[in-house]
Design an enzyme around this catalytic site. Structure first.
Site: not given
Ligand SMILES: Cc1ncc(COP(=O)(O)O)c(C=O)c1O
Length: 409
Positions: A122, A201, A204, A227, A367
């Protein structure tokens, strides 16, 4: 007994109808729905003990502080952290990752150092490294996936060098659905370069499966409340205690200090030195209730439910001619997120037509533009599942997709 039909009853959003039809919410990868228990807990702060935390010596302030810190303890237990001091509350996954990036790229690393990340990240786990690294002579290397959307462990051996200061990798992709073998990745990185840090990260992963940060063996883990049934505006950074103690704060201000003089400031210990100013108190307290909700369900049941849905969806998608999705085709290698494309129709047209039947999916690059470029697709139509998703929802999705196919063929 894990029963999504019973779970659905806790979600007021799912009781809503639009134009007389129920909602089929298939965008939990973007953000999850919130159960009544979380909404009530957040409201409890506003109705019963609204006060700032850490500052008051009166009853409601002490109650608010106790609830805020209880949420930290619940979170620590949920991810197997050794202590609640390892849990930093941020605004979201993005801010958690930025905290680490600022701390190391600005103060610790030097020109010639490198960061390794993957093509499936992301933007949150890519742009901070790219932006803060450029201009400081810190380059970002990319670990590419194979044609099935999987990372090749052999390739990792060539990518980690003595110059690699950090490997920043997602535990589960928000586009490919791929679940990465984090424990194996961490072990390999540490074997190749024991000084290299590993940031996961887990935006998910933590909402969808059992995560034990001790078992993973990484140095940092980032995820978001919104999430995983919790309020928006709350994120978590788990960090190794010794690293958090050594790191400089990312934001400065009230609450994070123990002494301020005209010429110097002494910061509080981690995690409080990273939480400058009045935090999102109600959000953290609501998040604690979200973690309790998931704990009561059992994360092994959450994962089993999603695997069942994934298996079912893969079978059902084969009815729709011209439909395909990116990432692994095997249910055991992926989570409940399908970024699809159809020969006949643009992803935005698919999303718009499904919306007419209250089937909510997302279209775009999610993203993850570098990944879409790598896959040679501009965008995809993404449907994602969670604890309240049923096979009937997938049937509705497939029915909708058949309708799209008919219109465009
Ligand atoms: C794999 C992953 N990392 C990071 C993020 C970013 O999360 P946030 O928007 O809550 O900062 C997302 C959001 O969709 C995501 O799916």
């Amino acid at each position: 007994m894990f029963d999504p039909k019973i779970i659905q009853k806790d979600f007021p959003h799912l009781k809503r109808t639009i134009n007389g039809k129920r909602i089929v919410y298939l965008d939990s990868t973007a953000t999850s729905l919130k159960p009544q228990q979380v909404i009530d807990k957040e409201n409890e702060y506003y109705t019963k003990y609204t006060a700032n935390v850490f500052r008051g010596i009166y009853t409601t302030s002490e109650e608010a502080t106790a609830e805020y810190e209880k949420a930290r303890e619940i979170t620590a237990k949920f991810i197997g952290a050794a202590s609640s001091d390892e849990i930093v509350f941020t605004r979201n996954t993005s801010e958690s990752i930025n905290l680490v990036a600022y701390s190391f790229m600005l103060d610790v690393w030097a020109s010639g150092d490198r960061v390794l990340t993957t093509i499936m990240e992301h933007h949150s786990n890519f742009v901070p490294w790219q932006q803060l690294g450029s201009g400081r002579g810190i380059d970002v290397d990319i670990w590419y996936t194979d044609k099935n959307g999987l990372l090749d462990m052999k390739a990792l051996e060539k990518l980690v060098t003595k110059k690699t200061k950090l490997v920043a990798v997602t535990a589960a992709s928000n586009v490919l659905g791929t679940i990465n073998p984090i424990k194996e990745i961490v072990r390999t990185v540490k074997h190749l370069n024991p000084k290299c840090l590993v940031l996961i990260d887990a935006a998910q992963a933590v909402p969808h499966m059992s995560v034990d940060v001790g078992d993973w063996g990484a140095d940092f883990v980032a995820f978001s409340s919104h999430k995983m049934l919790g309020p928006t505006g709350i994120g978590v950074l788990w960090g190794r205690r010794d690293l958090l103690e050594d790191m400089k704060p990312f934001n400065y201000g009230g609450d994070m200090i123990s002494e301020v003089h005209i010429d110097r400031t002494v910061f509080k210990k981690a995690p409080h030195k990273f939480e400058a100013g009045t935090p999102h108190i109600a959000g953290v307290i609501g998040f604690g209730a979200a973690v309790e909700y998931l704990t009561a369900l059992g994360m092994e049941h959450v994962r089993a439910h999603e695997q069942e849905l994934v298996t079912y969806a893969i079978e059902q998608f084969s009815q729709v001619e011209g439909l395909d999705f990116v990432g692994p085709k095997r249910a055991d290698l992926r989570g409940g997120v399908f970024a699809c494309f159809m020969k006949q129709a643009h992803p935005h047209d698919i999303a718009q037509l499904l919306n007419e039947d209250n089937i909510f999916i997302r279209a775009g690059n999610h993203c993850a533009m570098p990944l879409h470029d790598y896959l040679h697709v501009a965008s995809t139509a993404r449907a994602s599942f969670y604890i309240y998703t049923t096979k009937a929802d997938i049937d509705m999705l497939v029915e909708g997709l058949l309708k799209v196919q008919k219109i465009f063929s």
